[in-house]
Each structure stands twice: as structure tokens, then as C-alpha cells.
Design an enzyme around this catalytic site. Structure first.
Site, PDB file in Angstrom:
ATOM      1  N   CYS A   1      70.290  42.181  22.379  1.00 55.45           N
ATOM      2  CA  CYS A   1      70.773  42.480  21.034  1.00 55.45           C
ATOM      3  C   CYS A   1      69.750  43.308  20.286  1.00 55.45           C
ATOM      4  CB  CYS A   1      71.073  41.193  20.262  1.00 55.45           C
ATOM      5  SG  CYS A   1      69.632  40.130  20.081  1.00 55.45           S
TER       6      CYS A   1
ATOM      7  N   CYS B   1      66.166  42.134  19.883  1.00 61.89           N
ATOM      8  CA  CYS B   1      65.288  42.356  21.042  1.00 61.89           C
ATOM      9  C   CYS B   1      64.558  43.685  20.893  1.00 61.89           C
ATOM     10  CB  CYS B   1      66.103  42.369  22.338  1.00 61.89           C
ATOM     11  SG  CYS B   1      66.993  40.844  22.687  1.00 61.89           S
TER      12      CYS B   1
ATOM     13  N   CYS C   1      37.036  56.402  55.471  1.00 62.53           N
ATOM     14  CA  CYS C   1      36.135  55.282  55.167  1.00 62.53           C
ATOM     15  C   CYS C   1      36.570  54.598  53.878  1.00 62.53           C
ATOM     16  CB  CYS C   1      34.686  55.764  55.058  1.00 62.53           C
ATOM     17  SG  CYS C   1      34.430  56.937  53.718  1.00 62.53           S
TER      18      CYS C   1
ATOM     19  N   ASP D   1      57.389  17.424  50.735  1.00 63.95           N
ATOM     20  CA  ASP D   1      58.685  16.857  50.397  1.00 63.95           C
ATOM     21  C   ASP D   1      59.102  15.999  51.594  1.00 63.95           C
ATOM     22  OD1 ASP D   1      61.305  16.576  49.178  1.00 63.95           O
ATOM     23  OD2 ASP D   1      61.983  17.951  50.729  1.00 63.95           O
TER      24      ASP D   1
ATOM     25  N   ASP E   1      61.530  22.513  51.429  1.00 64.45           N
ATOM     26  CA  ASP E   1      62.589  23.317  52.044  1.00 64.45           C
ATOM     27  C   ASP E   1      63.807  23.493  51.158  1.00 64.45           C
ATOM     28  OD1 ASP E   1      63.540  20.699  52.169  1.00 64.45           O
ATOM     29  OD2 ASP E   1      64.672  21.103  54.000  1.00 64.45           O
TER      30      ASP E   1
ATOM     31  N   ASP F   1      62.627  22.051  45.487  1.00 62.61           N
ATOM     32  CA  ASP F   1      61.192  22.163  45.759  1.00 62.61           C
ATOM     33  C   ASP F   1      60.599  23.447  45.191  1.00 62.61           C
ATOM     34  OD1 ASP F   1      61.106  19.765  47.259  1.00 62.61           O
ATOM     35  OD2 ASP F   1      61.881  20.815  49.022  1.00 62.61           O
TER      36      ASP F   1
END
Length: 821
Positions: free
Chosen positions: A24, A27, A91, A505, A706, A710
Site C-alpha cells: 500500500c 509502504c 593467484c 527430533d 526432517d 523442525d
């Protein structure tokens, strides 16, 4: 990516940034206010329709500072990344020069240039700069750049041709240099023969100006860019030795004749210039050959891409190019063939060899409905596969992309090397000049002074410094990928070796993640009705517990009712409207929140929990809330879980399990595995808080998970480790992905990190020690230029060879049989 240098722009520079997150007019004002507050910004115009910000600068302002201002306002600058293939680097100082040139380009936010892969990774603001401008910035710095859109398209014969060309140059140089060098060797045994000066001149000249032309070109480019590099040092050093020799050869023809009518004869140093160039070319060839071995993992993965596939259509089966396959196409794979696409088996059954993707030695049994991955090998059955992912979205492409990014990225320890390299060549030039002047003033021998200065220039080439870290990272990430450990970036590789605490977990990580319904207890004794209602509540869920209930209902022939208004209750369960009743199915925490009495089933629940079961309660919500019954689920512990915990314990690493499961189930699993500690009944957000708490205590925390729940904890940890058998969200969040659901790979990931970091430190030690010892020896006249050239070449080859020793690493889990995937 790590920005090595600050990016500033000239005054009155106009920049155009894409902005994300605007919704809007307010912003627009927020962003304009934030950017106008940056010192040096004179005007800002933000357009909501085009989602761009036009910025005018009154003085130099770093692009990353402008990006940070937008971020602090709650929005983001739209960014893009590009990979450039860089030519002409020799190098570590070349790396610094290119990074500085790119970072000084308006709109560039971060740059990382890798000497070993010859790749520049650039992050820049969208709409602020074009690819052509980035390539021009590299060109203006004295190097070549081309777009590196897909490394898989680079033909192997191109690399072979380049290697053959380098080898030919070395052979020619050796043939021309041998007559100059061998008399020096034979002089040790009393031989006094030396080739005539004119013959030495004829042999050394093509080496100096034909084979050595590359050093002049690159050195001149460096001078034009007002910087220095290895090529400049070699060009200056060998030119000084060659020029001195030509002067000594020609001097008698311009000097007065001696009284005896002979010519005064000087000492020639043609062998020094020719042999040094030959040795440097030999070192570059060996270095390139070794560097190509560090990319073996990428090449092996790329070789898994079949060029064609057999697609079933209305008019029968036909061979088509893999790039022409689309999602939904049916692909036929015969025994012994590579699977060309990611997909789901629609017909057939077979064993699939996924070793190149997961590191799993044993073929995996696959049947109708199972997922298969492109690049795996079909062992013994004919399969009809429905394509689900193609091109860059396939698992193989994502793996290759992840390994490439890890190999191209810089480790944090590389920052020290960058700082040293930025001033290295100028300091060496000053030392060489000081050596020349000091020796000349000390004994008046200008020839000896020049040769000592040449030795300083030759021994000081900083090749090894630039290769020490990236080659170890490339070899480490490559061998890790071979065994199913994908490391996202160099920072993850470096951090993992410091891990002091690993948090696991439970479900799907330490346990198989395929729970079965082990017991049901209905308040009214009607077990079938309990299962029917529970299945209805979870009919739209993919949760493992829901699948276990649905499987039991199917086995008993129970007709599952319809549910509506289903809603997930984070960390507690699920609710839905079934048969006009608002039912909830969840853990004990949910029952307490709803004030539902557990009654006589409370004692039964305690006994089931003590046996390691996970509990779910089914109840009616609302004014007429009541308990309907209890369901108990058992989940088998993975065969390698105990071994994984034991390996971590041996390394002195503490292991903690966080689970949303009940206290009894968590306690039973922790006791069986020998975990250091555990916390039960944990909500997803609480996992992240626990991780943050441990980090605040000074621990280096690795989180292993997994699932979607998590992801916050994986992001909060120092290093996130995700199982590829879980969700994509977990994998995107984590720094390391394990391609098998094998917890033993956690210890292996930490082990390869420790081994790789050890190699980095060894390489940096040797790279620094060569110069720390060699430069003073050369300056004090104790090092012949030929010996200096050999030592310089050996320093580069030695650090690359040391890094390649990582390819011999084998994880502990590879020596143990696995029963789970």
C-alpha cells in the site's frame, strides 16, 4: 556469499532497486523515509505499481547499506545471483582484485571469487545492473569473464584439450631448458662444460618470450589495472635474469678489446630464466590436473544424466531427449538402465541402486506408488514411471547445484587470506627492490644483487595461498556428497567441526517415522467406532499417525465417514466436524487445554507411555465435551540410531532429543539410545527457543530434523542438519542435508567437517610457511632462482595434493550395515 570489500558509488549516481513486500501507499512512505535517512542519499522515489525504488546519491554509498536500510524498514531488495567463469587468474591477489572491481560496481551486494573453481558468485539488486556491465567490470580489471549458466554443458574434451596444451608447453620448455640446467648439475661432480653463450641465448629466448608470453600478458593486464599478481612477479623476475644474461653476452662486443685481443666474458643466467618459467608451467599443469580431480564429484553426478528416455504415447513408445520430457509423461525404464526423471512408479516393481545419490550400498526395493529419483539405476524389473520433476527441479539437478554452490563459496577463514593477499604482491616488490639495493651497496656486485632480487620475486608467488582453502572445501564437499552428505556452503562445513551439542527430533529422525496403531481403548467399549471417528477426523492428513489410523480402518473394513472444517492445532493435534459433532484428536496437552477429564483411561495411558507408545485422545469439543477414547501408536527406533549416538558420545558431543511426544514415550526412546538428555511435549516454537537457549550458554548447536515443524529450530541452530527423507522446507532451511534417513550420517557429517577444516589449516600453514621461510632465504642470498622456482611450484602442488587426500576419507557408517533408508 561473503563480500570481501565495500561497494561504493561515485557522487550523483542513480540506482534502481526492485522492492519486495510493498502492499500500500504507506509502504512507499516507509521505504522512502528509510532510504532518505541514509547519509549520502539526496533523492528517493518509490513506485508501488512497478515495485521499484529510484535512488539518487549525493556521495558514495555502499549498495549493501542501502539494502540494509530497506530491510530494516521491513521490506527487501529484490536480488538476483549470477555465476561468471573467470579467465586469467593466477593467484590469491587476482581474487582480491576481481572482487574489488565487482564490488565497486553499483548495485552489487555481495561477491565471492573462487580461485580453484575459477568462478565468481555475484549477488546484485534486480534492475540495478546488467550481466554485460558485470562482465565489463571484470574485463576492466584485466581478466576475462563469461556467463557460467550450467557447468554440465562444459564439454570434458575442452578441459582435456587445455590440459594437453599445458603439457606440451612443459615438455617443450623442459627440452629447451635441459642443456642449460644439466651442466649446473654435472658441475657438482667436477664437470666444467657449459654451452656457449650464443647457444644458451638461442635456447632460452623461445622459453622466455614464447612459452612465457602468458606471464607478460597477464602481468601487463595487472599493471594496467594498477595491481600485481603472480604473473607479474614471474615476468619481472625472469626478465631480469634474462636481460642480465643478454647484457653479459653482448657487453664484450661493445667494450674495448683487451690487450691480449680476447673478449671479457661474464656469467650468464639464461638457465635461471628458462628453468624458472618451465618449473612454473609444470606447477600450473600439475595444479590444474589436481584441481580437476577435486571436481570429480560434480563430474560423477553429471554423468548420471541420461541423454534420452523412452516415453509412452498414444502411438507407442519412442525415444526422446530428456529435456523434452514434461511433467505427467510416462517413462519406461528397463533393467540395467538409469532412471531419467524423478517420478512415481505406476506399474512394475524392482530394486533401485541409489548409491550415487544417497551413498546407500544396497539396492532399495520399490513398488507401485513409490517415488524414484532420476540418476538411480533400475536393477531387475521393467518400470512405468509418471514424471513429477524435470530439469532444474529434479533431485539430481538440485544436488549438483548444492555441491557446486558449496564448492564455489568461501569459508570464513578465507577472509584472513584475502586480507593478506590484498597487500602481498606490493610488499614482495618492495622486499625485492630492497634486496637489490642492499646487496649492491653491500658488495658492489650488481649481478649478484639482481639474482637475489629475482629469487625473492620467484619464491614469493602467492599461488598456494589462494588454493589452500578452496581446494580443501571442494575435495571435502565432493567426498561428502559421494556418501550422501550434501553440504550447502563452506560456512556450514567450517561451523560443523566445532559442534558441541547435537539436538535430535524424534519421529522420522531417530525413529523410522512409520508408526503403527498398537492399542485402542474406547470409553464405551466400541473400538470400531473409535477407529471410524478418528480416521474421519484425519482423512485429509498426511501425518504418519493419520496414516496408521487409516491403515487400521482399511484392514478392518471400516467405512470412514466424511469430515469438514478440519483444522490443524500446532503441536497438539487436529479438529474436524464429523457426524454433526466437533471432534478433536490430539495429545494430553490438548485435553488439558479443553478441560476434558481422562477418567479411568489415565492409568492405562501411563502404562502405554511407559512402554514407549505415543498417545492420541479423541474427544468431543464444545458444551457437551466428553472423552471418546484413546489410541496408542508405536514407532520403531532406527537400526543405526544407537550407533549414531555412541559415535557422537565418543567425540565428546552431547546429544539431546526434543519431541512433541509424551514424557513416557520420549523417556523410553532416550533410555534405549543412551541420550544425554531429552525434553518431551515440546511445541515447534519451543524447539527453536531451546536451541537459542543452548547457544546462549556458549554451545555450538547442531539441530537434526526432517519435518516442517523442525524448520524454525533448524534455522535457529548454528548448523541445521536435515534428513532428505523429510520435507523440502526442512532441507531448504538446513546447512547440511543427509540423503538417507540415517542418523549415523550426523556423526559422519561432523567428521568430514573436522577432517576438511584440518586440511584447510594444514594448507594455510604450509602456504604461509613457504613464504615466511623462502623470502628471507632469498633476500639473504641463500636461494638460487632455480631452486626458488621449484619451491614455488611445489608449494602450489603440495597444498592441492594435501587437499586431495580427503578423497580417501570413508565414513564410519559405510563400514556398518544399514537396515533403514
Amino acid at each position: 556469499m561473503t563480500a570481501a570489500v565495500s561497494n561504493t558509488h561515485p557522487a550523483q549516481q542513480e540506482l534502481r532497486f526492485g522492492i519486495e513486500g510493498m502492499s500500500c501507499a504507506s509502504c512507499v512512505s516507509h521505504i522512502e523515509k528509510a532510504l532518505n535517512a541514509v547519509d549520502g542519499v539526496s533523492k528517493v522515489s518509490v513506485n508501488l505499481a512497478t515495485e521499484t525504488a529510484q535512488i539518487t546519491l549525493a556521495k558514495a554509498v555502499p549498495s549493501e547499506q542501502l539494502s540494509a536500510a530497506v530491510k530494516n524498514a521491513g521490506y527487501h531488495v529484490s536480488t538476483s545471483t549470477i555465476r561468471l567463469k573467470i579467465g586469467g587468474m593466477s593467484c590469491a591477489s587476482c581474487v582480491g582484485r576481481i572482487e574489488k572491481a565487482l564490488q565497486a560496481t553499483p548495485g552489487v551486494l555481495a561477491v565471492s571469487v573462487n580461485l580453484a573453481t575459477e568462478i565468481a558468485n555475484i549477488e546484485f539488486a534486480q534492475d540495478a545492473i546488467s550481466n554485460a556491465e558485470l562482465i565489463a567490470a571484470v574485463s576492466n580489471a584485466g581478466y576475462q569473464a563469461t556467463l557460467d549458466t550450467e557447468q554440465a554443458k562444459v564439454k570434458p574434451d575442452t578441459k582435456t584439450s587445455a590440459s594437453s596444451k599445458e603439457a606440451r608447453a612443459v615438455i617443450i620448455g623442459a627440452i629447451l631448458s635441459a642443456p642449460l640446467f644439466l651442466p649446473m648439475v654435472f658441475s657438482v661432480f667436477g664437470s666444467q662444460w657449459m654451452a656457449p653463450g650464443w647457444l644458451q641465448f638461442l635456447l632460452a629466448t623461445p622459453v622466455q618470450f614464447w612459452l612465457g608470453a602468458r606471464f607478460y600478458r597477464a602481468g601487463w593486464a595487472a599493471l594496467k589495472a594498477k595491481t600485481g599478481n603472480m604473473d607479474l612477479l614471474v615476468a619481472l623476475g625472469t626478465s631480469a635474469a634474462y636481460g642480465l644474461s643478454v647484457f653479459e653476452l653482448m657487453r664484450p662486443y661493445f667494450a674495448e678489446q683487451t690487450h691480449s685481443g680476447g673478449h671479457a666474458s661474464g656469467h650468464y643466467y639464461f638457465e635461471a630464466s628458462a628453468v624458472v618459467i618451465t618449473l612454473v608451467l609444470l606447477g600450473k599443469w600439475l595444479e590444474g590436473r589436481a584441481k580437476r580431480q577435486t571436481t570429480a564429484a560434480i563430474q560423477a553426478l553429471q554423468s548420471l544424466r541420461p541423454a534420452t528416455a523412452r516415453v509412452r504415447g498414444e502411438n507407442g513408445d519412442k525415444e526422446v531427449a530428456v529435456e523434452n520430457i514434461r511433467s505427467g509423461d510416462l517413462v519406461i525404464v528397463k533393467p540395467g538402465e538409469q532412471i531419467p526423471v524423478d517420478g512415481v512408479i505406476k506399474e512394475g516393481a524392482s530394486h533401485i541402486d541409489e548409491s550415487m545419490l544417497t551413498g546407500e550400498n544396497l539396492p532399495v526395493s520399490k513398488d507401485v506408488g513409490d517415488k524414484v529419483t532420476g540418476g538411480a539405476i533400475n536393477a531387475d524389473g521393467v518400470l512405468l514411471i509418471e514424471t513429477t520433476a524435470i530439469g532444474s527441479e529434479s533431485t539430481l539437478s538440485r544436488i549438483i547445484r548444492m555441491v557446486e554452490n558449496a564448492q564455489a563459496a568461501k569459508a570464513p577463514i578465507q577472509r584472513l587470506v584475502d586480507q593478506v593477499s590484498a597487500v602481498f604482491v606490493p610488499v614482495v616488490l618492495v622486499i625485492a627492490l630492497a634486496t637489490l639495493v642492499t646487496w649492491w651497496l653491500y658488495n658492489g656486485d650488481i649481478q649478484g644483487a639482481i639474482i637475489n632480487a629475482v629469487a625473492v620475486l620467484v619464491i614469493a608467488c602467492p599461488c598456494a595461498l589462494g588454493l589452500a582453502t578452496p581446494t580443501a572445501i571442494m575435495a571435502g564437499t565432493g567426498v561428502a556428497a559421494k556418501y550422501g552428505i550434501l553440504i550447502k556452503d563452506a560456512e556450514a562445513l567450517e561451523i560443523a567441526h566445532k559442534t558441541t551439542t547435537v539436538i535430535f527430533d524424534k519421529t522420522g529422525t531417530l525413529t523410522v517415522g512409520r508408526p503403527t496403531l498398537t492399542a485402542t481403548k474406547a470409553v464405551n467399549g466400541d473400538e470400531r467406532e473409535l477407529i471410524r471417528l478418528a480416521a474421519a477426523v484425519q482423512s485429509g492428513s498426511d501425518h504418519p499417525l493419520a496414516k496408521a489410523v487409516m491403515t487400521r480402518a482399511e484392514e478392518q473394513g471400516i467405512s470412514v465417514g466424511q469430515a469438514s472444517n478440519a483444522k490443524a492445532l500446532a503441536g497438539r493435534g487436529v479438529s474436524a466436524l464429523v457426524d454433526g459433532q466437533q471432534l478433536c484428536l490430539g495429545n494430553t496437552r490438548l485435553m488439558k487445554e479443553l478441560n476434558i477429564e481422562l477418567g479411568d483411561l489415565a492409568k492405562t495411558a501411563e502404562d502405554l507411555e511407559a512402554q514407549g507408545n505415543t498417545l492420541s485422545w479423541l474427544a468431543v469439543e464444545g458444551d457437551s465435551s466428553k472423552l471418546i477414547g484413546l489410541l496408542a501408536f508405536g514407532d520403531e527406533i532406527k537400526a543405526s540410531a544407537a550407533q549414531a549416538i555412541a559415535q557422537l558420545r565418543e567425540k565428546g558431543i552431547e546429544t539431546i532429543m526434543l519431541t512433541g511426544d509424551n514424557q513416557g514415550s520420549a523417556s523410553a526412546v532416550a533410555a534405549k539410545l543412551g541420550l544425554s538428555d531429552f525434553v518431551a511435549n515440546v511445541l515447534p516454537d519451543d524447539k527453536a527457543k531451546k536451541v537459542s537457549q543452548l547457544r546462549s550458554e556458549g554451545r555450538v548447536v547442531a539441530m537434526v530434523g526432517d519435518g516442517i515443524n523442525d524448520a524454525p529450530a533448524l534455522a535457529a541452530a548454528d548448523i541445521g542438519i536435515a534428513m532428505a527423507t523429510g520435507t523440502d522446507v526442512a532441507m531448504y532451511t538446513a546447512g547440511i542435508t543427509l540423503m538417507r534417513g540415517d542418523p549415523a550420517l550426523v556423526a559422519d557429517a561432523i567428521a568430514i567437517s573436522q577432517r576438511s577444516y584440518r586440511k584447510i589449516k594444514q594448507n594455510l600453514f604450509w602456504a604461509f610457511i613457504y613464504n615466511a621461510v623462502g623470502i628471507p632465504l632469498a633476500a639473504f642470498g641463500l636461494l638460487n632462482p632455480v631452486i626458488a622456482g621449484a619451491a614455488m611450484a611445489f608449494s602450489s602442488v603440495s597444498v592441492v595434493s594435501n587437499a586431495l587426500l580427503l578423497k580417501r576419507w570413508k565414513p564410519d557408517s559405510a563400514n556398518n550395515p544399514r537396515e533403514d533408508n
